[in-house]
Design an enzyme around this catalytic site. Structure first.
Site, PDB file in Angstrom:
ATOM      1  CB  CYS A   1      -1.004  -3.853 -11.956  1.00 29.30           C
ATOM      2  SG  CYS A   1       0.490  -4.234 -12.347  1.00 29.30           S
TER       3      CYS A   1
ATOM      4  N   GLY B   1      -3.031 -13.176  -1.397  1.00 29.68           N
ATOM      5  CA  GLY B   1      -1.316 -13.103  -2.341  1.00 29.68           C
ATOM      6  C   GLY B   1      -0.377 -13.556  -1.323  1.00 29.68           C
TER       7      GLY B   1
HETATM    8  C1  LIG Z   1       4.750  -9.600  -6.475  1.00 30.25           C
HETATM    9  C2  LIG Z   1       3.466  -9.206  -6.856  1.00 30.25           C
HETATM   10  C3  LIG Z   1       2.922  -9.749  -8.028  1.00 30.25           C
HETATM   11  C4  LIG Z   1       1.788  -9.914  -8.796  1.00 30.25           C
HETATM   12  N1  LIG Z   1       1.501  -8.993  -9.684  1.00 30.25           N
HETATM   13  C5  LIG Z   1      -0.519  -8.822  -9.830  1.00 30.25           C
HETATM   14  C6  LIG Z   1      -0.624  -9.668 -11.056  1.00 30.25           C
HETATM   15  O1  LIG Z   1       0.565  -9.829 -12.075  1.00 30.25           O
HETATM   16  N2  LIG Z   1      -2.084  -9.159 -11.478  1.00 30.25           N
HETATM   17  C7  LIG Z   1      -2.671  -8.584 -10.659  1.00 30.25           C
HETATM   18  O2  LIG Z   1      -3.814  -8.757 -11.039  1.00 30.25           O
HETATM   19  N3  LIG Z   1      -1.690  -8.693  -9.439  1.00 30.25           N
HETATM   20  C8  LIG Z   1      -1.489  -8.860  -8.942  1.00 30.25           C
HETATM   21  N4  LIG Z   1      -1.044  -8.640  -7.475  1.00 30.25           N
HETATM   22  C9  LIG Z   1      -1.469  -7.686  -6.604  1.00 30.25           C
HETATM   23  C10 LIG Z   1      -2.090  -9.201  -6.045  1.00 30.25           C
HETATM   24  O3  LIG Z   1      -2.780  -9.995  -7.226  1.00 30.25           O
HETATM   25  C11 LIG Z   1      -3.093  -9.093  -4.722  1.00 30.25           C
HETATM   26  O4  LIG Z   1      -3.821  -7.766  -5.502  1.00 30.25           O
HETATM   27  C12 LIG Z   1      -2.007  -8.659  -3.370  1.00 30.25           C
HETATM   28  O5  LIG Z   1      -0.751  -8.548  -3.635  1.00 30.25           O
HETATM   29  C13 LIG Z   1      -2.645  -7.731  -2.076  1.00 30.25           C
HETATM   30  O6  LIG Z   1      -3.008  -9.099  -2.145  1.00 30.25           O
HETATM   31  P1  LIG Z   1      -2.306  -9.767  -0.229  1.00 30.25           P
HETATM   32  O7  LIG Z   1      -2.846  -8.433   0.268  1.00 30.25           O
HETATM   33  O8  LIG Z   1      -3.017 -10.756  -0.312  1.00 30.25           O
HETATM   34  O9  LIG Z   1      -0.598  -9.620  -1.451  1.00 30.25           O
HETATM   35  C14 LIG Z   1       0.946  -8.941  -7.448  1.00 30.25           C
HETATM   36  C15 LIG Z   1       1.275  -8.470  -5.840  1.00 30.25           C
HETATM   37  C16 LIG Z   1       2.813  -9.500  -5.545  1.00 30.25           C
HETATM   38  C17 LIG Z   1       3.083  -9.269  -4.353  1.00 30.25           C
END
Ligand SMILES: Cc1cc2nc3c(=O)[nH]c(=O)nc-3n(C[C@H](O)[C@H](O)[C@H](O)COP(=O)(O)O)c2cc1C
Length: 343
Positions: A100, A227
């Site tokens: 994060c 995500g």
């Molecule tokens: C709104 C939001 C909240 C997130 N919260 C977390 C979290 O609580 N824990 C975590 O490991 N990653 C968190 N992430 C990261 C996502 O798990 C992921 O690694 C990231 O969005 C990249 O994947 P994507 O391109 O498919 O969105 C968050 C991402 C977003 C956009």
């Protein structure tokens, strides 16, 4: 692929997203094809466990197994305590968040800030793995490729994690410094997969069946985690899983399916959050579901003013009533560009 004793119906997983992948949304994603879901991160600090926010995040009633809980923090003993606390509350898998980039998390040197402190990373992983061992609960790690482009140490962290006994690793193809900018890169994920024998889950910018196929083929990863592309589009999991299985596209949901999916999601959401928080936290979901639909701007501005769940639900239902079932069809999930793999 397996994580400890658990096997999964497919290799398309929903990524943890704080404020998004709450219990109602995880259940919906699993029902619509996600092979696995990890909870939003929960604080490791015991002072926060009984806050309304954290207790909600620790509520897994009715959720299908395995229950995977993500914990975040920087104190090895506190992280171990949080892991055991969550196991006692029903967790089957503990996931450690070192990905994060959020300031609130990074300022106390947790989340992805930990990537700059490899000795502390090792202590946290060792502490959590040994606390979970007596319960036979596997521990997984979710991280980024490094702090910044000059210190991309994911390979080193990944080897360390495997040696300590981490059961699977999720890697987002960006550094902490990247935040969410630019494109995720998959070379580091590929290198990590080649170096490890535990399962590796690839994450970052996977937004269509073709992109999922490409990332799996390019990196050799065992699964993909999606995500942001699942926001307002929980059926993306069945679309991707079907494509990976058959090479063919599943039709997007019809307008009628969109209606029932959204209305049922809202009802579950309100039950989970209650009246005050429910009406407010549902707004973003409604926006995501309907953003793509023509003629939804007035509705979206109206629902941002509604103060009761009943009025919000009625406004959404009324909007669907005003449109004929064939008015709109959802477009399939597509990526702007999917590179061709070298033959
Ligand atoms: C709104 C939001 C909240 C997130 N919260 C977390 C979290 O609580 N824990 C975590 O490991 N990653 C968190 N992430 C990261 C996502 O798990 C992921 O690694 C990231 O969005 C990249 O994947 P994507 O391109 O498919 O969105 C968050 C991402 C977003 C956009």
């Amino acid at each position: 692929m397996r994580i400890g004793p658990w096997t999964f119906p497919n290799r398309v997983f929903v990524a943890p997203m704080a404020g998004v992948t709450d219990r109602p949304y995880r259940q919906l994603c699993k029902r619509l094809g996600a092979g696995y879901a990890v909870s939003e991160m929960a604080a490791s600090n015991p002072k926060l466990w009984h806050s309304v926010k954290t207790s909600r995040r620790l509520n897994h009633e009715g959720e299908s197994t395995p229950i995977a809980v993500q914990i975040a923090g920087a104190d090895p003993a506190m992280m171990a305590e949080a892991a055991v606390f969550n196991i006692q509350k029903g967790a089957h898998i503990i996931d450690i968040n070192m990905g994060c980039p959020v300031k609130k998390v990074c300022n106390v040197a947790s989340g992805s800030a930990l990537l700059r402190h490899e000795a502390l990373v090792a202590q946290i992983l060792e502490s959590v793995v040994s606390a979970c061992r007596p319960y036979n609960v596997p521990v997984t790690l979710k991280t980024r490729t490094g702090w910044d482009a000059e210190s991309r140490n994911a390979l080193h962290i990944a080897r360390l994690a495997q040696d300590i006994g981490i059961a699977a690793l999720t890697l987002h193809g960006r550094t902490r410094a990247d935040l969410y900018n630019g494109q995720a890169e998959y070379d580091t994920i590929k290198a990590v997969k080649q170096a490890l024998s535990i399962p590796v889950i690839a994450n970052g910018d996977i937004d269509s069946p073709e992109k999922a196929r490409y990332v799996l083929d390019y990196t050799g990863a065992d699964a993909v985690m999606i995500g942001r592309a699942a926001q307002g589009r929980p059926w993306i999991f069945r679309e991707v899983a079907h494509y990976l299985d058959t090479g063919r596209h599943l039709s997007p949901p019809t307008f009628g399916e969109l209606r029932s999916c959204l209305l049922e999601h809202l009802e579950d959401h309100y039950r989970f959050y209650g009246e005050y928080t429910g009406v407010r936290s549902a707004r973003k979901h409604i926006g995501w579901y309907l953003a793509e639909q023509p003629d939804s701007a007035a509705l979206l501005s109206h629902i941002n003013q509604t103060e009761s769940t009943q009025a919000q639900l009625a406004a959404v239902a009324h909007w669907f009533d005003l449109h004929a079932p064939d008015d709109f069809i959802l477009s399939p999930a597509t990526s702007e560009s999917v590179p061709a793999l070298a033959a």
